[in-house]
Design a protein around this motif. Sequence first.
Motif, short mmCIF file in Angstrom:
data_model
loop_
_atom_site.label_atom_id
_atom_site.label_comp_id
_atom_site.label_asym_id
_atom_site.label_seq_id
_atom_site.Cartn_x
_atom_site.Cartn_y
_atom_site.Cartn_z
N ASN A 1 0.81 -1.30 -0.09
CA ASN A 1 -0.02 0.21 0.03
C ASN A 1 0.84 1.30 0.00
O ASN A 1 1.54 1.53 1.02
CB ASN A 1 -0.82 -0.10 1.40
N PRO A 2 0.96 1.97 -1.18
CA PRO A 2 1.86 3.18 -1.00
C PRO A 2 1.37 4.41 -0.25
O PRO A 2 2.22 4.92 0.02
CB PRO A 2 1.81 3.33 -2.73
N TYR B 1 5.37 9.41 -6.14
CA TYR B 1 3.92 9.44 -5.76
C TYR B 1 3.58 10.09 -4.58
O TYR B 1 2.66 10.85 -4.59
CB TYR B 1 3.52 7.90 -5.89
N ARG B 2 4.23 9.83 -3.47
CA ARG B 2 3.86 10.36 -2.16
C ARG B 2 4.39 12.01 -2.24
O ARG B 2 3.44 12.38 -1.75
CB ARG B 2 4.90 9.80 -1.11
N LYS B 3 5.10 12.38 -2.98
CA LYS B 3 5.38 13.70 -3.05
C LYS B 3 4.17 14.27 -3.84
O LYS B 3 3.60 15.60 -3.52
CB LYS B 3 6.68 14.22 -3.84
N ALA B 4 3.84 13.95 -4.91
CA ALA B 4 2.69 14.48 -5.79
C ALA B 4 1.31 14.52 -4.89
O ALA B 4 0.72 15.41 -4.90
CB ALA B 4 2.44 13.21 -6.99
N LYS B 5 1.35 13.34 -4.08
CA LYS B 5 -0.03 13.39 -3.43
C LYS B 5 -0.09 14.34 -2.19
O LYS B 5 -1.18 14.76 -1.85
CB LYS B 5 -0.12 12.02 -2.81
N ALA C 1 -1.85 16.68 -6.12
CA ALA C 1 -1.76 16.34 -7.87
C ALA C 1 -2.93 15.77 -8.23
O ALA C 1 -3.38 15.01 -7.11
CB ALA C 1 -0.40 15.63 -8.08
N ASP C 2 -3.17 15.76 -9.52
CA ASP C 2 -4.54 15.43 -10.07
C ASP C 2 -4.43 13.49 -10.20
O ASP C 2 -3.16 12.98 -10.26
CB ASP C 2 -4.76 15.84 -11.27
N GLU C 3 -5.44 13.12 -10.48
CA GLU C 3 -5.39 11.52 -10.24
C GLU C 3 -4.78 11.11 -11.42
O GLU C 3 -4.07 9.90 -11.24
CB GLU C 3 -6.76 11.14 -10.67
N GLY C 4 -4.53 11.56 -12.70
CA GLY C 4 -3.81 11.28 -13.69
C GLY C 4 -2.28 11.02 -13.30
O GLY C 4 -1.64 9.87 -13.61
N VAL C 5 -1.82 11.97 -12.75
CA VAL C 5 -0.44 12.05 -12.28
C VAL C 5 0.01 10.73 -11.06
O VAL C 5 0.87 10.23 -11.41
CB VAL C 5 0.03 13.43 -11.74
N LEU C 6 -0.86 10.83 -10.25
CA LEU C 6 -0.93 9.68 -9.17
C LEU C 6 -1.04 8.46 -9.80
O LEU C 6 -0.21 7.29 -9.66
CB LEU C 6 -1.98 9.72 -8.27
N ASN C 7 -1.90 8.15 -10.79
CA ASN C 7 -1.74 6.92 -11.46
C ASN C 7 -0.46 6.49 -12.26
O ASN C 7 -0.33 5.31 -12.57
CB ASN C 7 -3.27 6.67 -12.38
N HIS D 1 2.38 7.19 -11.51
CA HIS D 1 3.44 6.87 -10.60
C HIS D 1 2.98 5.43 -10.20
O HIS D 1 3.94 4.62 -10.11
CB HIS D 1 3.51 7.90 -9.42
N LEU D 2 1.62 5.24 -9.94
CA LEU D 2 1.40 3.94 -9.49
C LEU D 2 1.63 2.53 -10.47
O LEU D 2 1.74 1.56 -9.95
CB LEU D 2 -0.25 3.90 -9.03
N SER D 3 1.42 3.12 -11.68
CA SER D 3 1.71 2.14 -12.84
C SER D 3 2.96 1.72 -12.74
O SER D 3 3.47 0.56 -12.94
CB SER D 3 1.08 2.57 -14.05
N VAL D 4 3.80 2.51 -12.68
CA VAL D 4 5.52 2.36 -12.63
C VAL D 4 5.73 1.52 -11.20
O VAL D 4 6.38 0.36 -11.23
CB VAL D 4 6.24 3.62 -12.45
N ILE D 5 5.18 1.91 -10.04
CA ILE D 5 5.35 1.24 -8.75
C ILE D 5 4.73 -0.31 -9.04
O ILE D 5 5.62 -1.30 -8.66
CB ILE D 5 4.60 1.89 -7.65
#
Length: 538
Positions: free
Chosen positions: A176-177, A346-350, A354-360, A362-366
């Motif tokens: 869980n990031p 991801y944690r910095k952007a959140k 940041a918007d959902e697209g940016v977070l997603n 980062h999540l896809s790379v994770i």
Amino acid sequence: MTDLFLNIDASSIDWARAQFALTAIYHWLFVPLTLGLAVIMGICETLWYRTLTRSNGAIVDTFWLNAAKFWQKLFGINFAMGVATGIILEFEFGTNWSNYSWFVGDIFGAPLAVEGIVAFFMESTFVAVMFFGWKKVSPGFHLAATWLTGLGATISAWWILVANAWMQYPVGCEFNPDTMRNEMVSFFDVALSPFAIDKFFHTVISAWIVGAVFVVAVSGWYLMKKRETRLATESIKIAAIVGLIASLGAAMTGHKSAQSVAEVQPMKLAAMEALYDGGTEEGLAIVPGIKVPYALSIMATNDYKGFVPGINDILNGYTRPDGTREPSVNEKIMRGKQAITALAAYRKAKKEGADEGVLNEHLSVINANMQYFGYGYVKDKSDVVPPVWVNFWAFRIMVGLGCVFILFFAVIAILAFKIPFLSITVRRLLAIFCIIPETAADEYSISALPKWHYLIAIALVPLAYLASESGWLVAEFGRQPWTIQDMLPTWVAVSDVDGISVALTFFLFLFLFTLMLGVEINILLKQIKKGPKYENWN
């Protein structure tokens, strides 16, 4: 997470590992005898219960009652010491491995909690009935309490081995990031993983060998001293059956465990064999330079043509028999760093909203690289190679002594039960090799052997412990440098404490555990020398 835990003093890591190894080794000196004697004393009391229920009110022979009480007394001495060292071992996860506990405590803590609440409560409850309930509860209830005490200890071992198996093969969890923790998604996947099942049966069955060897040794000492003859001969019969079944069972479960290791921990298997360059039709090394043809391929894959990767194959990457490619360690390191970098982003952007697209993104790379997360903390690919020669020789000691115990218990069983034809044949073979006098080849029995035979049985006790500890060395050294396989290296899992503090407690534990071991051995020897206490039932 990108730079956390990376500046911990190297001495803290080494001393934390040394302290945990010390505690685990001492703890495992007590556990196998507890599990092994639980079976022996249960069988003895079962035979007493049968004697009692068939007496129809007549005066009964209390031999099996006294035998059960004798082995239960030795069980109790050992049980108490095992509890003390086990509690300290669990506390060390919080003191020396707090980063590990924080990162996966939701998963690792679950089986330990079940062990403490259910299994330990169960064995500690019924052990009181077993020791103090004679004639206070019915014979049937007391018999059940005896078996439930042993069952409780075995269930306790199950949950501890589930926790250890998860460290070797982490399943049933997701990272869980947002919480920066691994969280359990399937308790049953954790509790019933094939790796845990294989590990449980192999470990518990090997503990029965230790108990059986101990009983034969104690009985052999009595026969050598020409005392407690009936107790000794009857106990040897029970131990011979338990030991032979356990020795053969350990060989079979060991083969199954080796296949699990080959599937999920190929580097461990390669280290066990000092196999640097793998291939098909691989032989199993007896000693360096001498191999049993095809045996390693059969052990690992059940196919004499099966492919077994070596250390260099794993480091440099290889293609599996099914056509899938296993990345090199350098590739895994690169992808692990990508996961760590993406997690930080991801944690910095959140945090910055940041918007959902940016977070997603980062999540896809994770998610794409999370399986190699632990490799992101590895600096050089050679760091993932465990100590080869420790694994190589520990494995051979374990397997070699396992073969010795199969032969030992087979001979003991034949002599103890005087099996027609086999008994005579074995005794005559012993006479041919001058082990027993030729004139006595037809009438020799287990209670009338020369003293040195019993000394051999006594000498096998430390060898049984050596085999058991060697198995643990293979299991734990073989997965180094991982605290959790491929997920968390040891230098990331350790607590940020001063190395001197850990070193001081290391020597304190060394002193205390050595003292406890000396006390236990002294008490055991005194009780053995005293022998069983004979008492009537009616």
